[in-house]
Structure formats: structure tokens, C-alpha cells
Design an enzyme around this catalytic site. Structure first.
Site, short mmCIF file in Angstrom:
data_model
loop_
_atom_site.label_atom_id
_atom_site.label_comp_id
_atom_site.label_asym_id
_atom_site.label_seq_id
_atom_site.Cartn_x
_atom_site.Cartn_y
_atom_site.Cartn_z
N GLY A 119 0.83 -1.21 0.00
CA GLY A 119 0.00 0.00 0.00
C GLY A 119 0.86 1.25 0.00
O GLY A 119 0.50 2.27 0.61
N VAL A 155 -3.70 -7.58 -3.11
CA VAL A 155 -3.54 -8.48 -1.95
C VAL A 155 -4.74 -9.39 -1.75
O VAL A 155 -4.69 -10.31 -0.94
CB VAL A 155 -3.21 -7.70 -0.65
CG1 VAL A 155 -1.93 -6.90 -0.79
CG2 VAL A 155 -4.37 -6.83 -0.18
N ASN A 158 0.92 -2.70 5.23
CA ASN A 158 0.23 -1.42 5.39
C ASN A 158 -1.04 -1.30 4.54
O ASN A 158 -1.92 -0.51 4.87
CB ASN A 158 1.23 -0.30 5.05
CG ASN A 158 0.56 1.04 4.86
OD1 ASN A 158 0.13 1.66 5.82
ND2 ASN A 158 0.47 1.48 3.61
N SER A 215 -4.91 -0.18 13.81
CA SER A 215 -5.61 1.10 13.99
C SER A 215 -6.15 1.15 15.42
O SER A 215 -6.43 0.09 16.01
CB SER A 215 -6.78 1.18 13.01
OG SER A 215 -7.68 2.20 13.40
N TYR A 268 -14.05 -3.07 9.83
CA TYR A 268 -12.68 -2.55 9.92
C TYR A 268 -12.08 -2.85 11.30
O TYR A 268 -10.93 -3.31 11.41
CB TYR A 268 -12.73 -1.05 9.65
CG TYR A 268 -11.41 -0.34 9.60
CD1 TYR A 268 -10.56 -0.47 8.51
CD2 TYR A 268 -11.02 0.51 10.64
CE1 TYR A 268 -9.35 0.23 8.45
CE2 TYR A 268 -9.82 1.20 10.59
CZ TYR A 268 -8.98 1.06 9.50
OH TYR A 268 -7.78 1.74 9.44
N THR A 309 -10.92 -6.36 11.56
CA THR A 309 -9.63 -6.65 10.91
C THR A 309 -8.48 -6.07 11.71
O THR A 309 -7.43 -6.71 11.86
CB THR A 309 -9.56 -6.07 9.48
OG1 THR A 309 -9.64 -4.64 9.50
CG2 THR A 309 -10.67 -6.63 8.61
N LYS A 310 -8.67 -4.88 12.26
CA LYS A 310 -7.55 -4.22 12.93
C LYS A 310 -7.26 -4.85 14.29
O LYS A 310 -6.12 -4.92 14.73
CB LYS A 310 -7.80 -2.71 13.04
CG LYS A 310 -7.85 -2.02 11.67
CD LYS A 310 -6.55 -2.21 10.88
CE LYS A 310 -6.50 -1.49 9.56
NZ LYS A 310 -5.24 -1.67 8.85
N ILE A 328 -5.15 10.19 11.01
CA ILE A 328 -3.96 10.61 10.28
C ILE A 328 -4.40 11.29 8.97
O ILE A 328 -5.30 10.78 8.29
CB ILE A 328 -3.06 9.39 9.95
CG1 ILE A 328 -2.73 8.58 11.21
CG2 ILE A 328 -1.78 9.84 9.22
CD1 ILE A 328 -1.94 9.28 12.29
#
Ligand SMILES: NC(=O)c1ccc[n+]([C@@H]2O[C@H](COP(=O)([O-])OP(=O)(O)OC[C@H]3O[C@@H](n4cnc5c(N)ncnc54)[C@H](OP(=O)(O)O)[C@@H]3O)[C@@H](O)[C@H]2O)c1
Length: 230
Positions: A8, A56, A77, A129, A142, A145-146, A175
Site C-alpha cells: 500500500g 492483496v 500497510n 488502527s 474494519y 480486521t484491525k 492521520i
């Protein structure tokens, strides 16, 4: 010359990682999926490296892109968000995020780890994250997954420690990037003790530290959120 693969790499955090490792003297494999021109121009601005394509989500694409790489450092990443409240979440919003963020990291790591085990003294840094630590409404896919990435990091670190391979995680907060540009950042800043949105370089300096300097740190997650998540 030490070699690093940044997946990434065309995203905000990926690009900052490419530059941090290049400045530290690494040969950098700049991974891209849809943004070849951006990867190429990044390559032209650093000393040593090459660009590598893969998606991926596709196991064969990952193996043929990365299977022969002789890496010292892997930075997992690449990642996406497809936010929705769980009640409204479509099956493909769930499966796309799991397949990219979690299965993608599995596929990439699997493709390169054997050579790392033979080589020893390597490092893997996974990009998680704060959403995987604290949860976030609208991000059940999300966050799953994190959080999974953090658990994966710990388990893999325990397996690979004997080969002097360290496996760590960073957990960024908000970010500056495409991922956050549509958010009400002015409002959100008020909830951050350091009162600012993070820069991609705030993340890349910790990624480089974990990969290159932190010789007695493994199985760890470093939260980079300006104190937003404790
Ligand atoms: N930005 C934040 O506030 C923040 C906070 C916490 C964690 N993170 C995590 O940090 C990482 C980088 O985020 P970012 O903000 O830099 O995101 P970004 O700018 O959106 O970049 C994401 C990168 O992942 C690549 N990617 C997505 N799907 C892919 C696939 N199927 N195969 C290969 N590559 C794929 C993208 O390539 P394409 O553009 O070609 O798809 C892009 O290079 C992600 O894992 C993200 O979850 C970000």
C-alpha cells in the site's frame, strides 16, 4: 543493503514509510495496486528500490509478486475502509474489508516469511488502527480486521522470536490521508489531547523505529493517536 517491502505504498502512510526507509538507506520495494504512475514517481525520488504490483486479495498475484523477495523488513500497510452501521452493512462491505485488510496481510506475510526464517534478524511491522483497540461505530468490519491484526502480531511474534524475527504493530489514530479527508477533522481534533490530526510521518517514524532500532521489542502494539485512545 537492507531491503524492505512496503505494501500500500501509494497511500499517505505507505508513502511516508517508503521515504523513511529510503532515507535510512534501505532498498525499498514500493508495492502498488491501481496507482502505478505514483509508485514510479516515488521510485524516481528515492535512491534504491523498485516498484511491484499486486492485488492483496488475489493469492496467486501475491505469490508471484513477493514469493522470491529476500526481505529484511516487511511493512503490512495496505488497507481499506467500507464504513456502515452494522445493521445496514452489506455482505460485500464486510467481506471486502476482511479480505483486503486481514486475509491480504496473511497472504503477503505467508509469501515472504520462509525466506525471513532462513535469513533471521528480520522484522515485520503491521499497520493496525485504534479502531482495532477501542472499536468505532460504523466500523465493525474494519475494527474486526484491525483487532485481528493485533492478535496475529502477538501470535506470530511468539512463533518467530526464536529466529530473531520481531513482529510488531502500530495503531494510528486520525492521520491526514484520503481515508480521513471527508471526516469533520476540526471537531474531531477537540477529542485529541495533543489537539492535532496526525501526519503520515508521525506513523512512519514509529514504523522505522520498530523495524530498524527496537531490537528488544516484539509482540507489541504502539498507539499513535495523540492520546485519543489510551
Ligand atoms: N489514515 C488514517 O487515519 C489511518 C488510521 C489508522 C490506520 N490506518 C491504516 O493505515 C494503512 C494505510 O492507510 P492510509 O491512510 O495511508 O490509506 P490510503 O491512503 O487509502 O492507502 C491505502 C493503500 O492500500 C492499497 N490497497 C488497498 N486495497 C488494496 C488491494 N486490494 N491490494 C493492494 N493494495 C491495496 C491502496 O492502493 P490503491 O489505491 O491502488 O487501492 C493504497 O496504496 C491502512 O492499513 C489503514 O487502515 C490509517
Amino acid at each position: 543493503m537492507r531491503k524492505v517491502l512496503v505494501t500500500g505504498a501509494t497511500g499517505a502512510i505507505g508513502e511516508a514509510c517508503v521515504r523513511a526507509f529510503a532515507d535510512a538507506g534501505y532498498y525499498v520495494y514500493i508495492h502498488y495496486r491501481s496507482q502505478e504512475a505514483k509508485a514510479q514517481s516515488m521510485l524516481e525520488s528515492i535512491q534504491n528500490g523498485e516498484i511491484v504490483y499486486c492485488d492483496v486479495r488475489d493469492g496467486e498475484s501475491v505469490k508471484s509478486a513477493f514469493g522470491e523477495l529476500d526481505l529484511d523488513v516487511l511493512v503490512n500497510n495496505a488497507g481499506i475502509t467500507k464504513d456502515n452501521l452494522f445493521f445496514w452493512m452489506k455482505d460485500e462491505e464486510w467481506t471486502d474489508v476482511i479480505d483486503t485488510n486481514l486475509n491480504g496481510m496473511y497472504r503477503v506475510t505467508k509469501a515472504v516469511v520462509e525466506k525471513m526464517i532462513v535469513k533471521k534478524n528480520c522484522a515485520i511491522v503491521n499497520v493496525s488502527s485504534v479502531s482495532g483497540i477501542a472499536g468505532n461505530p460504523g466500523q465493525t468490519n474494519y475494527s474486526t480486521t484491525k483487532g485481528g491484526i493485533i492478535a496475529f502480531t502477538k501470535a506470530l511474534a511468539l512463533e518467530l522470536g526464536r529466529y530473531k524475527i520481531r513482529v510488531n504493530c502500530v495503531a494510528p489514530g486520525l492521520i491526514e490521508s484520503e481515508m480521513t479527508e471527508s471526516l469533520p477533522l476540526k471537531e474531531l481534533k477537540k477529542g485529541i489531547p495533543l489537539r492535532r490530526i496526525g501526519k503520515p510521518e508521525d506513523v512512519s517514524e514509529v514504523v522505522l523505529f520498530l523495524a530498524d532500532k527496537a531490537s528488544y521489542i516484539t509482540a507489541e502494539t504502539i498507539n499513535i493517536s495523540g492520546g485519543m485512545v489510551r
